[in-house]
Design a protein around this motif. Structure first.
Motif, PDB file in Angstrom:
ATOM      1  N   LYS A 136      -5.011   0.943  -3.869  1.00  0.00           N
ATOM      2  CA  LYS A 136      -4.145   0.749  -2.696  1.00  0.00           C
ATOM      3  C   LYS A 136      -3.197   1.933  -2.569  1.00  0.00           C
ATOM      4  O   LYS A 136      -2.135   1.858  -1.975  1.00  0.00           O
ATOM      5  CB  LYS A 136      -3.386  -0.567  -2.819  1.00  0.00           C
ATOM      6  CG  LYS A 136      -4.310  -1.764  -2.610  1.00  0.00           C
ATOM      7  CD  LYS A 136      -3.572  -3.063  -2.462  1.00  0.00           C
ATOM      8  CE  LYS A 136      -2.941  -3.521  -3.739  1.00  0.00           C
ATOM      9  NZ  LYS A 136      -3.878  -3.835  -4.825  1.00  0.00           N
ATOM     10  N   GLY A 156       0.840  -1.192   0.000  1.00  0.00           N
ATOM     11  CA  GLY A 156       0.000   0.000   0.000  1.00  0.00           C
ATOM     12  C   GLY A 156       0.870   1.234   0.000  1.00  0.00           C
ATOM     13  O   GLY A 156       2.025   1.201   0.447  1.00  0.00           O
ATOM     14  N   TYR A 157       0.312   2.317  -0.496  1.00  0.00           N
ATOM     15  CA  TYR A 157       1.068   3.556  -0.663  1.00  0.00           C
ATOM     16  C   TYR A 157       0.235   4.690  -0.101  1.00  0.00           C
ATOM     17  O   TYR A 157      -0.987   4.695  -0.217  1.00  0.00           O
ATOM     18  CB  TYR A 157       1.306   3.789  -2.155  1.00  0.00           C
ATOM     19  CG  TYR A 157       2.501   4.657  -2.475  1.00  0.00           C
ATOM     20  CD1 TYR A 157       3.631   4.130  -3.069  1.00  0.00           C
ATOM     21  CD2 TYR A 157       2.492   6.012  -2.184  1.00  0.00           C
ATOM     22  CE1 TYR A 157       4.728   4.917  -3.368  1.00  0.00           C
ATOM     23  CE2 TYR A 157       3.585   6.810  -2.473  1.00  0.00           C
ATOM     24  CZ  TYR A 157       4.691   6.256  -3.074  1.00  0.00           C
ATOM     25  OH  TYR A 157       5.779   7.037  -3.360  1.00  0.00           O
ATOM     26  N   LEU A 175       0.249  -3.439   3.918  1.00  0.00           N
ATOM     27  CA  LEU A 175      -1.082  -3.195   4.479  1.00  0.00           C
ATOM     28  C   LEU A 175      -1.491  -4.277   5.477  1.00  0.00           C
ATOM     29  O   LEU A 175      -2.379  -4.069   6.296  1.00  0.00           O
ATOM     30  CB  LEU A 175      -2.119  -3.132   3.358  1.00  0.00           C
ATOM     31  CG  LEU A 175      -2.063  -1.904   2.439  1.00  0.00           C
ATOM     32  CD1 LEU A 175      -2.944  -2.123   1.223  1.00  0.00           C
ATOM     33  CD2 LEU A 175      -2.505  -0.662   3.181  1.00  0.00           C
ATOM     34  N   GLU A 207      -7.338  -2.760  -6.162  1.00  0.00           N
ATOM     35  CA  GLU A 207      -7.693  -4.138  -5.818  1.00  0.00           C
ATOM     36  C   GLU A 207      -8.691  -4.680  -6.842  1.00  0.00           C
ATOM     37  O   GLU A 207      -8.840  -5.878  -7.006  1.00  0.00           O
ATOM     38  CB  GLU A 207      -8.308  -4.197  -4.419  1.00  0.00           C
ATOM     39  CG  GLU A 207      -7.326  -4.537  -3.315  1.00  0.00           C
ATOM     40  CD  GLU A 207      -6.580  -5.829  -3.539  1.00  0.00           C
ATOM     41  OE1 GLU A 207      -5.426  -5.753  -4.010  1.00  0.00           O
ATOM     42  OE2 GLU A 207      -7.116  -6.912  -3.267  1.00  0.00           O
ATOM     43  N   ILE A 236       2.062   2.632   6.999  1.00  0.00           N
ATOM     44  CA  ILE A 236       0.899   2.798   6.119  1.00  0.00           C
ATOM     45  C   ILE A 236      -0.393   2.518   6.905  1.00  0.00           C
ATOM     46  O   ILE A 236      -1.394   3.210   6.755  1.00  0.00           O
ATOM     47  CB  ILE A 236       1.044   1.880   4.868  1.00  0.00           C
ATOM     48  CG1 ILE A 236      -0.035   2.188   3.836  1.00  0.00           C
ATOM     49  CG2 ILE A 236       0.997   0.415   5.183  1.00  0.00           C
ATOM     50  CD1 ILE A 236       0.411   3.189   2.853  1.00  0.00           C
ATOM     51  N   ARG A 237      -0.328   1.537   7.796  1.00  0.00           N
ATOM     52  CA  ARG A 237      -1.504   1.239   8.628  1.00  0.00           C
ATOM     53  C   ARG A 237      -1.757   2.360   9.625  1.00  0.00           C
ATOM     54  O   ARG A 237      -2.901   2.744   9.894  1.00  0.00           O
ATOM     55  CB  ARG A 237      -1.307  -0.093   9.357  1.00  0.00           C
ATOM     56  CG  ARG A 237      -1.521  -1.294   8.463  1.00  0.00           C
ATOM     57  CD  ARG A 237      -3.003  -1.557   8.239  1.00  0.00           C
ATOM     58  NE  ARG A 237      -3.676  -2.014   9.439  1.00  0.00           N
ATOM     59  CZ  ARG A 237      -3.795  -3.292   9.773  1.00  0.00           C
ATOM     60  NH1 ARG A 237      -3.329  -4.226   8.983  1.00  0.00           N
ATOM     61  NH2 ARG A 237      -4.408  -3.624  10.882  1.00  0.00           N
TER      62      ARG A 237
END
Lengths: 313, 202
Positions: free
Chosen positions: A306, A98-99, A278, A172, A285-286
């Motif tokens: 994402k 994830g970004y 993620l 996704e 990122i979380r």
């Protein structure tokens, strides 16, 4: 040369009414090519033959993969006059990339654009940029119709403006992979949407399907100066492309699958770009998704990117 | 206001509440809370600036230190003890210093001056509000005394740039690497060339 090319080719039993013109042509070509390889021809011819009869990337056996990569390495090394490495690193289990990008910090300096060009061997002429930095009015907010990608100020940030770099959102639910008629693009297990440039037929359906303008077509023969070529390449990522194929951001697949941050994260002077797993609750990122105000570009299209824009301030 | 939105969501966590209430004394009192974030930190190294969980003997707590880039000193300026000795006479009244004329203090300059951060007796160190000496490589502990939420975000990897590995050892930049401590506002940059317009591509 791998075994499968020298082995007798499976020929379907002729139908009652004989072969069609098309079938006969294909079989004729196969026979010609097979004869050429068994007669002992140059390495370039072998590669050309292999490219012609290649299997889909995901159907390759480990042996065939090795041959394929070795062939490409040889071809690129000769073409660019230096040792070029082509790998096919598999996804890391338990990782979904994830970004995140901080819209309140990005100053629109375009360091990421050119860092990406160098890392990912984008064509210098004709120019290809995987990242487009959009300038928009703070007062108006995100309005892509009034966004300007061609701003050219003495210094940035310009007063009253904010900046939104856009590249592949690694959806996704990617619309681009669904429309590909030959399955030359797909989503990997770690969430990266990839392209096999040797399988792409250049129909550009994916470019039409992508709502983010993230995919780019090689209208001309891509030109990269020999000394500027990044020799660390990945089959599904930054290896040199040919004319007539589509390319786009791969989250720097050649870096992230080895545990490194993407190049744009490393060159961003304001630290606006964040990257991580993620599925790892401890990742930055979380933390961002759980604690910050997140904005998803064109969320209403249900592409489920994402790539998360957020406001850190 | 935007901060508040984020902070409300975090209110339930002990860590969030601690820092909000005691942002100024974070480095002194919040050491144990910082332990919660050790996963973000790389392995303990033998050489170079210390990082990982280390004991702060003065405060009798453990503090978490981070692997950071070297402090961005001007050439030849460090160690400060080249010029400043421990026995020098110190004028503790805020005043303009003649020698360091290139430094323009634009960082709450009405209330602060050199010796609020730099230590008068040991010039090669900085000191926290309670007088504890810290290295320049730990200057984020000093900054975090006032900028608590920013330090929290920095520790979590949200604020500031990290390089290295997303899954393993990474390097953090010091606050001072991007924000001059004497004038912290981020300076404007010249942007790189805009992309060619489609009609210009041949």
């Amino acid at each position: 040369m791998s075994d499968h090319t020298a082995a007798p080719l499976p020929v379907p039993a002729p139908p009652a009414e004989g072969y069609s013109r098309r079938e006969a042509l294909v079989m004729g070509l196969f026979a010609l090519a097979a004869a050429a390889t068994t007669a002992g021809c140059s390495a370039a011819d072998k590669l050309a033959y292999e490219e012609f009869v290649q299997k889909h990337f995901r159907d390759l056996t480990p042996e065939e993969m090795k041959d394929r990569l070795a062939g490409l390495e040889k071809k690129y090394s000769e073409q660019y006059g230096k040792s070029v490495k082509v790998s096919a690193t598999p996804p890391i289990p338990g990782v979904l990339f994830g970004y995140a990008l901080d819209l309140s910090r990005c100053i629109g300096c375009r360091r990421c654009v050119y860092g990406c060009v160098e890392e990912n061997n984008q064509s210098r002429n004709p120019q290809t940029h995987w990242i487009t930095v959009l300038e928009m009015d703070k007062e108006e907010g995100v309005n892509l119709q009034n966004a300007d990608a061609f701003y050219d100020h003495e210094t940035v940030p310009a007063p009253g403006k904010f900046y939104m770099p856009v590249a592949c959102q690694h959806c996704e639910n990617p619309p681009c992979t669904k429309v590909c008629p030959v399955e030359a693009t797909w989503k990997e297990k770690d969430g990266i949407v990839v392209i096999d440039y040797d399988w792409c037929i250049g129909c550009r359906c994916c470019i039409a399907a992508c709502p983010y303008g993230a995919r780019h077509f090689n209208w001309g023969k891509p030109v990269i100066p020999k000394d500027e070529l990044n020799p660390v390449t990945e089959y599904l990522g930054n290896r040199p492309r040919q004319r007539g194929v589509v390319e786009k951001c791969s989250f720097c697949i050649q870096r992230v699958r080895k545990g490194l941050y993407p190049k744009c994260v490393e060159v961003c002077p304001v630290g606006a770009r964040k990257f991580g797993n993620l599925l790892d609750p401890e990742s930055e990122i979380r933390y961002i998704i759980e604690n910050k105000r997140v904005y998803i570009l064109k969320e209403e299209l249900n592409t489920q990117p994402k790539f998360f824009y957020y406001y850190g301030l | 206001m935007f901060f508040r939105v984020g902070s409300l969501a975090r209110n339930r966590s002990m860590w969030g509440r601690m820092t909000r209430m005691r942002a100024v004394r974070l480095a002194a009192a919040g050491g144990w809370a910082a332990l919660l974030l050790t996963a973000a930190c790389g392995p303990v190294q033998e050489k170079g600036p210390r990082f990982g969980n280390v004991v702060d003997s003065a405060a009798k707590t453990t503090v978490t230190l981070f692997p950071v880039a070297p402090p961005p000193f001007s050439d030849g300026i460090f160690p400060c003890s080249q010029c400043h000795g421990p026995t020098d006479k110190v004028n503790r009244t805020p005043h303009v210093v003649d020698f360091h004329s290139e430094i323009v203090l634009h960082h709450d300059e009405k209330n602060r001056w050199c010796l609020d951060c730099h230590d008068a007796r040991n010039r090669d160190k900085l000191h926290l509000a309670d007088g504890r000496l810290i290295d320049f490589t730990e200057s984020y502990r000093l900054c975090g005394q006032c900028h608590g939420p920013t330090l929290r975000n920095w520790k979590a990897g949200e604020h500031g740039k990290r390089t290295g590995s997303w899954s393993g050892a990474k390097q953090y930049l010091l606050c001072a690497s991007c924000h001059s401590p004497h004038s912290p506002h981020f300076k404007p940059l010249k942007p790189k060339a805009p992309p060619l317009r489609q009609e210009a591509i041949r």
